[in-house]
Design an enzyme around this catalytic site. Structure first.
Site: not given
Length: 533
Positions: A109-110, A142-143, A200, A207, A277, A287
């Site tokens: 999503g971002r 909004d990402g 990253r 995943r 996830d 993450d």
């Protein structure tokens, strides 16, 4: 092999995920369900004024990349303002269980992956921008990402690498020049914060949730093609994909996940949000959100305010959650194997590997060799019990014990005084009964330690290499964030350098190994965090 250093805006990218798997190519960023695909092609959304804040020199050298100037074409790439011709950016589609509940389609999503570059040893590494703008998987968000969370991810990715923990890496931290509105604790107090993007890096960001969503949606061809892609590219030693190879591969995923979590437990790391996830198919820590390190040793501690009700992801629950998450992955793989019951072997491998690895790592932390079973096992279990009953700083206790052990070996008569000093240095507070329990255990430990064949100097060296002096305590990260938000990067830079050698003494930086100060005990961002970016 020879390898020239490139500026990232001139580096040749490969795009195996895009080219080998089925994707949606509309470049439509509107949030929506995207059935039938592994990913959506999408380009980053440009930002106002990208500026380099931090750079991982060691990782860049491995990738064959030059350090960029503070502003310029390379930083434009790292901020998503420029896409070079060899890139095929995408956002991956996946689902997952969040806090034990199936959440359906989630996806990047971002985060937007730019593609892969070959490191100096020829290995492929995917570069992903987190905070690069909306994708079809952004839902109502909004990402974007704020400097606060981006700096934490950048620092922790690298700190974990230098601790020896299997992890994804971070290449750069870039300020965007834009502000992002976030409600840090979901309590009705949104604020505008400086935006940032972290680059990253990992061989892949696939995943557990990638497989889960395909299985739940009945996309068995896509499930098989993803599994085949991962095995051929990241587990080639297992051979050409087949029903039997899928089983061996699942066992290896289970083994790697167990080793990763054993490392977490050894250094006192709490991930904070072990949703499926957020579980890497390579057994890497992925993450970095509401993470933290145990300061007082407390198996029930979680840094995640969202988890305060159930403490599902507390430190002591991590081994069991790892098993639960692997069970969900096994369920997703059922359509690919001839005998689903055979997947249980992988889960058994996880449990056995985790137990063996944790035991071996704890023995090393205590300077012991595996020669007195089951006596040693009982001694280790008792230690964890007495630590949990007291308020002792985990990192300082084991580091202090590393220095106390050779003293106790060479001067047995001073053992009681040495151990009392250790507890004074490591404890936040301690009732007499708690101190007595720990001293009793330490005396039994001293007797066991004297049966070791190694010389005191060798025991000292073994323990120093297993017990870090410096970890990324949340209050240290918070200080770096506050300074960076005020335009001062010196705190971040100093912390980054110290965390590169966490097992070294570095006496000039002793204050960075101090117990959590009283002011940080309840301060937001120091003791507790949320899933908010």
């Amino acid at each position: 092999m020879s390898h020239f250093a490139f500026s990232i805006d001139q580096a040749p990218f490969q795009n195996s995920f895009v080219e080998d798997l089925r994707g949606e190519n509309s470049f439509d960023k509107r949030p929506r369900q995207v059935p039938g695909y592994h990913y959506s092609r999408v380009e980053p959304t440009p930002v106002a004024d990208p500026r380099l804040l931090a750079w991982s020199d060691d990782l860049a050298r491995h990738l064959g990349l030059e350090r960029p100037a503070e502003r310029g074409p390379a930083v434009d790439v790292l901020a998503g303002n420029r896409v070079v011709d060899t890139m095929k950016p995408f956002a991956a589609r996946y689902g997952g269980h969040q806090f034990g509940n199936w959440a359906g389609q989630l996806g990047d999503g971002r985060a937007i992956s730019l593609g892969e570059i070959s490191a100096t040893d020829g290995s492929p590494w995917e570069i992903q921008l987190k905070g690069a703008g909306p994708t079809p998987y952004s839902r109502r968000a909004d990402g974007r990402a704020v400097l606060r969370s981006s700096l934490r991810e950048f620092l922790c990715s690298e700190a974990m690498h230098y601790l020896g923990v299997p992890t994804t890496r971070a290449l750069s931290l870039v300020a965007t020049g834009d502000t992002v509105v976030r409600d840090m604790f979901y309590n009705g107090n949104p604020q505008a914060e400086p935006g940032a993007i972290v680059a990253r890096v990992a061989p892949t960001f696939v995943r557990f949730g990638n497989f889960q969503l395909l299985a739940v949606m009945g996309e068995i061809d896509n499930l098989r093609s993803l599994t085949d892609y991962v095995i051929r590219r990241y587990y080639p030693e297992l051979g050409e994909p087949s029903s039997d190879v899928y089983l061996r591969w699942f066992e290896e995923v289970c083994r790697r996940t167990a080793v990763m979590i054993a490392h977490w437990m050894s250094v006192g790391f709490v991930h904070g949000v072990m949703n499926t996830d957020n579980m890497s198919i390579l057994g890497l820590t992925i993450d970095y959100g509401p993470y933290g390190w145990l300061e007082p040793y407390d198996p029930d501690w979680t840094p995640n305010t969202t988890d305060f009700g159930s403490r599902r992801y507390a430190y002591g629950q991590q081994p069991q959650v790892g098993l639960w998450n692997l069970w969900q992955l096994a369920r997703a793989l059922v359509p690919l194997v001839a005998d689903p019951e055979s997947l249980r072997k992988g889960l058994d491998e996880y449990s056995a590997t985790l137990e063996q690895t944790r035991h071996a790592m704890l023995l090393r932390k205590l300077g012991l060799t595996d020669q007195q079973e089951p006596t040693d096992r009982a001694l280790l279990e008792e230690l964890l019990e007495v630590l949990a009953e007291s308020e002792v700083d985990m990192t300082r206790f084991f580091r202090g014990l590393s220095h106390a052990a050779p003293v106790v070996l060479t001067s047995p008569a001073t053992a009681d005084e040495t151990f009392r000093t250790l507890l004074t240095d490591a404890a936040y507070s301690m009732a007499p009964a708690e101190e007595s329990s720990l001293l009793d255990w330490l005396q039994r430990y001293a007797l066991r330690l004297r049966q070791e064949p190694a010389a005191p100097a060798a025991v000292h060296e073994t323990m120093l290499a297993a017990n870090p002096k410096y970890v990324l305590r949340n209050y240290l990260a918070a200080q770096a964030i506050e300074a960076a938000e005020a335009g001062d990067l010196s705190v971040l830079n100093r912390l980054m350098e110290v965390l590169k050698t966490p097992y070294a003494e570095q006496p000039e930086h002793d204050e960075l190994a101090a117990k959590r100060p009283d002011w940080a005990r309840e301060k937001p961002g120091c003791a507790t965090l949320s899933c908010s970016s």
